[in-house]
Write an enzyme that holds these catalytic residues in place. Structure first.
Site, mmCIF file in Angstrom:
data_model
loop_
_atom_site.group_PDB
_atom_site.id
_atom_site.type_symbol
_atom_site.label_atom_id
_atom_site.label_comp_id
_atom_site.label_asym_id
_atom_site.label_seq_id
_atom_site.Cartn_x
_atom_site.Cartn_y
_atom_site.Cartn_z
ATOM 1 N N PHE A 96 0.850 -1.205 0.000
ATOM 2 C CA PHE A 96 0.000 0.000 0.000
ATOM 3 C C PHE A 96 0.880 1.248 0.000
ATOM 4 O O PHE A 96 0.703 2.149 -0.827
ATOM 5 C CB PHE A 96 -0.945 0.013 1.202
ATOM 6 C CG PHE A 96 -1.886 1.198 1.175
ATOM 7 C CD1 PHE A 96 -3.055 1.130 0.432
ATOM 8 C CD2 PHE A 96 -1.595 2.371 1.855
ATOM 9 C CE1 PHE A 96 -3.917 2.226 0.375
ATOM 10 C CE2 PHE A 96 -2.444 3.462 1.803
ATOM 11 C CZ PHE A 96 -3.616 3.388 1.062
ATOM 12 N N ASN A 143 -2.524 -8.247 -9.291
ATOM 13 C CA ASN A 143 -1.503 -7.265 -9.633
ATOM 14 C C ASN A 143 -0.229 -7.955 -10.112
ATOM 15 O O ASN A 143 0.078 -9.076 -9.704
ATOM 16 C CB ASN A 143 -1.199 -6.339 -8.443
ATOM 17 C CG ASN A 143 -0.086 -6.879 -7.563
ATOM 18 O OD1 ASN A 143 1.088 -6.714 -7.854
ATOM 19 N ND2 ASN A 143 -0.470 -7.534 -6.469
ATOM 20 N N ARG A 144 0.479 -7.267 -10.974
ATOM 21 C CA ARG A 144 1.815 -7.701 -11.401
ATOM 22 C C ARG A 144 2.734 -6.470 -11.445
ATOM 23 O O ARG A 144 3.399 -6.197 -12.444
ATOM 24 C CB ARG A 144 1.760 -8.411 -12.753
ATOM 25 C CG ARG A 144 1.026 -7.667 -13.875
ATOM 26 C CD ARG A 144 1.202 -8.386 -15.211
ATOM 27 N NE ARG A 144 0.526 -7.714 -16.299
ATOM 28 C CZ ARG A 144 -0.688 -8.010 -16.753
ATOM 29 N NH1 ARG A 144 -1.373 -9.011 -16.181
ATOM 30 N NH2 ARG A 144 -1.213 -7.350 -17.765
ATOM 31 N N PHE A 147 7.617 -4.994 -8.114
ATOM 32 C CA PHE A 147 8.520 -4.240 -7.236
ATOM 33 C C PHE A 147 8.832 -2.845 -7.794
ATOM 34 O O PHE A 147 10.004 -2.438 -7.854
ATOM 35 C CB PHE A 147 9.831 -5.004 -7.012
ATOM 36 C CG PHE A 147 9.763 -6.100 -5.986
ATOM 37 C CD1 PHE A 147 8.631 -6.316 -5.231
ATOM 38 C CD2 PHE A 147 10.856 -6.942 -5.777
ATOM 39 C CE1 PHE A 147 8.568 -7.338 -4.294
ATOM 40 C CE2 PHE A 147 10.804 -7.971 -4.843
ATOM 41 C CZ PHE A 147 9.657 -8.172 -4.102
ATOM 42 N N SER A 215 7.088 -12.692 -3.806
ATOM 43 C CA SER A 215 6.299 -12.026 -4.842
ATOM 44 C C SER A 215 6.355 -12.859 -6.117
ATOM 45 O O SER A 215 7.433 -13.296 -6.529
ATOM 46 C CB SER A 215 6.841 -10.620 -5.116
ATOM 47 O OG SER A 215 6.238 -10.078 -6.276
ATOM 48 N N PRO A 216 5.202 -13.067 -6.792
ATOM 49 C CA PRO A 216 5.215 -13.842 -8.024
ATOM 50 C C PRO A 216 5.593 -13.019 -9.247
ATOM 51 O O PRO A 216 5.625 -13.554 -10.358
ATOM 52 C CB PRO A 216 3.767 -14.328 -8.125
ATOM 53 C CG PRO A 216 2.970 -13.236 -7.495
ATOM 54 C CD PRO A 216 3.835 -12.703 -6.368
ATOM 55 N N ASN A 217 5.876 -11.719 -9.050
ATOM 56 C CA ASN A 217 6.040 -10.818 -10.181
ATOM 57 C C ASN A 217 7.483 -10.426 -10.481
ATOM 58 O O ASN A 217 7.731 -9.579 -11.335
ATOM 59 C CB ASN A 217 5.207 -9.556 -9.952
ATOM 60 C CG ASN A 217 3.743 -9.874 -9.725
ATOM 61 O OD1 ASN A 217 3.153 -10.663 -10.455
ATOM 62 N ND2 ASN A 217 3.158 -9.286 -8.685
ATOM 63 N N THR A 218 8.427 -11.009 -9.772
ATOM 64 C CA THR A 218 9.850 -10.811 -10.045
ATOM 65 C C THR A 218 10.444 -12.159 -10.430
ATOM 66 O O THR A 218 10.421 -13.094 -9.618
ATOM 67 C CB THR A 218 10.582 -10.239 -8.819
ATOM 68 O OG1 THR A 218 10.055 -8.941 -8.513
ATOM 69 C CG2 THR A 218 12.070 -10.118 -9.079
ATOM 70 N N LYS A 257 8.882 -13.431 4.423
ATOM 71 C CA LYS A 257 7.534 -13.476 3.878
ATOM 72 C C LYS A 257 7.452 -14.563 2.818
ATOM 73 O O LYS A 257 8.225 -14.563 1.853
ATOM 74 C CB LYS A 257 7.148 -12.125 3.270
ATOM 75 C CG LYS A 257 5.690 -12.066 2.807
ATOM 76 C CD LYS A 257 5.253 -10.649 2.485
ATOM 77 C CE LYS A 257 3.768 -10.582 2.159
ATOM 78 N NZ LYS A 257 3.301 -9.193 1.959
ATOM 79 N N ASN A 286 1.976 -14.091 0.965
ATOM 80 C CA ASN A 286 1.910 -13.179 -0.170
ATOM 81 C C ASN A 286 0.707 -13.537 -1.043
ATOM 82 O O ASN A 286 -0.125 -14.356 -0.650
ATOM 83 C CB ASN A 286 3.218 -13.269 -0.972
ATOM 84 C CG ASN A 286 3.624 -11.934 -1.576
ATOM 85 O OD1 ASN A 286 2.806 -11.231 -2.172
ATOM 86 N ND2 ASN A 286 4.893 -11.577 -1.440
#
Length: 560
Positions: A96, A143-144, A147, A215-218, A257, A286
């Protein structure tokens, strides 16, 4: 333009009327009124895309539109974890406030702690836009972001200023703690070095630190959850932390995390490493890359990225439960994923969480969610005979089964809380609409308003992107002016309302009518600003009866 003006006029009626209705419903709790008013713009803000709405929320906090909680938390919510005192166990999850822009306003809302980040060593823009998507009917977001971060130096400057203000203000500074969530740069080849430099630059500001490896986005980040990789990473980061100089409290606790998409073997490996390396705690969990139930069939469900919100609750809570068992309850766990009520928070605590975080529900409901969750959680603790949060942590494991919260015993409390909220807010909105428009069915009116506005926005889609930048300043100006008038009217009415309460019902009614008039005047004064701000973005629907009516009056207005 005629149809657009009709839509905006109806919005102003509902907004002003809703404020008056809420004054009547909460005349004995004006602080709650401030939280409700701060949340009332949510439906309009959500007409923008997810990322723009998020920026508007951050801007609102910066401009002082978030209320400040002055009501004390129930004593049962106070808790101590890692020898640190939390005023309550409810926090804002990382994501956030990525760059530590609004820590103080969030603490002032009544959160027990705020976790900023993830922060990467070097600034990076994240993934291409669009990169965040709503599934509103599920209370979920995909979301993607990847970072996106201003980097360690920028965040360090903000946190240094924050700690300076805290030292200067003393007890006047909002209570609560600060967590710092660390990430790695997308192009970095040495993940451990990235996390170590994060500890070096931000550790001195943090009440606890988080290694985000889930995080699944990195690309490649989740591979760091493997036993060998995690062991090496945690060892290096702990060594960096322990070599630094700390005050009497010692170094900030170090948490890891983890993802919810773990096999049983993965969870066993993480638990073993956490215990062996003496990690201070875990954050579970996450976002998920899975698409449970109807999410898979939703058009947005096919977007790549991590899913958060209500659909994540059961999965994340089950992983939390398993990790509490595998670690023998020896490690404090922060429960995250799908929390949107006191019952949700209570279920996480009974499953083994010492603290609880939320994000998606806050994005949907706004500031009023915070006191509601705390109030419901305190009631559930009292109902089940727990004098504190700490007493309830892991209760499901001791009692041999799930109870309270999401279990059968917790359902009545959740239903009662929801019913109270629906009756209070719905009743206030109905009263306001009856006063202002004589609407027979408020729900139909709101639905029609939303449909008309969405139709207008759809008609202007081709021009929206190019016009958005040019209109941004006007939108902010209009929002600021409107907000200042509403808050001024509210402040002026508080004194009259309090005095009127001592004199009887007739005076209360008169005070409410005065407040309504002031609020309506504020809305009327700001209506033209709203029209100017939204005109570049919105083309009114063609052929509406309202448009024909306005044309008949002015003889000159049409499509913009």
């Amino acid at each position: 333009m005629g149809a657009l003006r009709t839509i905006l006029r109806r919005a102003s009626y509902v907004t002003a009327g809703g404020a008056v209705g809420t004054l009547m419903a909460y005349r004995n709790d004006l602080k709650q009124l401030q939280f409700d008013l701060a949340s009332s713009s949510g439906p309009l803000v959500r007409l923008f895309d997810v990322e723009t709405s998020h920026k508007i929320g951050i801007l609102a906090a910066k401009l002082g539109f978030f209320p400040r909680e002055t009501r004390p938390d129930p004593p049962s919510l106070r808790t101590t974890v890692w020898s640190r005192d939390f005023p309550n166990p409810l926090g804002v999850a990382a994501g956030f406030d990525k760059d530590a822009e609004v820590v103080e306003p969030l603490l002032a809302l009544g959160f027990g702690f705020v976790e900023i980040g993830s922060v990467t060593p070097l600034p990076q823009p994240g993934n291409p836009k669009p990169r965040a998507f709503r599934l509103q009917e599920f209370g979920a977001v995909i979301n993607r972001y990847g970072f996106n971060s201003e980097g360690l130096d920028s965040v360090a400057t903000r946190l240094a200023a924050l700690r300076t203000r805290q030292a200067q203000q003393g007890a006047a500074f909002p209570a609560g703690l600060l967590g710092v969530n660390l990430g790695k740069n997308k192009t970095s080849e040495d993940a451990a070095a990235d996390y170590c430099v994060g500890v070096t630059k931000l550790g001195r500001f943090a009440d606890y630190l988080v290694i985000n490896i889930s995080s699944p986005n990195t690309p490649g980040l989740r591979s760091l959850q493997g036993r060998k990789e995690l062991e090496t990473l945690v060892k290096q980061v702990k060594q960096t932390r322990d070599r630094m100089q700390w005050d009497a409290r010692g170094p900030p606790p170090l948490l890891v995390k983890i993802a919810p998409d773990l096999t049983e073997e993965d969870m066993k490996d993480i638990a073993a490493v956490a215990l062996h390396q003496k990690v201070d705690g875990l954050i579970v969990s996450n976002t998920t890359i899975t698409r449970p139930g109807a999410i898979a069939e939703h058009p947005v469900g096919k977007e790549a990225g991590g899913l958060s919100g209500r659909p994540l609750f059961e999965m994340a809570t089950q992983v939390l439960r398993e990790m509490y068992t595998l670690t023998g309850g020896k490690l404090p766990i922060v429960g995250v994923g799908g929390v949107g009520s006191g019952a949700d928070a209570y279920a996480k605590i009974r499953a083994g969480a010492s603290l609880v975080e939320l994000y998606s529900a806050f994005a949907y409901e706004g500031p009023k969610l915070v006191p509601r969750v705390k109030r419901e959680l305190a009631a559930l603790l009292e109902r089940d005979g727990f004098a504190s949060v700490a007493e309830a942590v892991g209760a499901d494991h001791r009692e041999g089964g799930k109870a309270g919260g999401k279990g059968a015993a917790g359902v009545p409390a959740a239903i009662v809380a929801a019913a109270v909220a629906i009756v209070g807010v719905g009743g206030a909105a109905w009263t306001a609409s009856a006063i202002n428009k004589g609407l027979e069915d408020q729900n139909d009116a709101l639905a029609a308003f939303r449909a008309e506005l969405l139709q207008a926005l759809s008609a202007s889609e081709g021009r929206q992107v190019s016009a958005q930048t040019a209109s941004e300043g006007r939108q902010v100006s209009a929002l600021t002016a409107s907000g200042q008038r509403l808050m001024s009217a509210l402040t002026a009415s508080e004194g009259r309302l309090a005095a009127a309460q001592k004199k009887g019902t007739a005076e209360v009614v008169q005070a409410v009518q005065d407040a309504k008039a002031e609020l309506a005047a504020g809305q009327t004064a700001s209506e033209q600003r709203r029209v100017l701000a939204l005109t570049p973005l919105v083309r009114p629907p063609r052929g509406s009866s309202q448009e024909e009516e306005e044309k008949g009056k002015s003889g000159s207005e049409g499509d913009s």
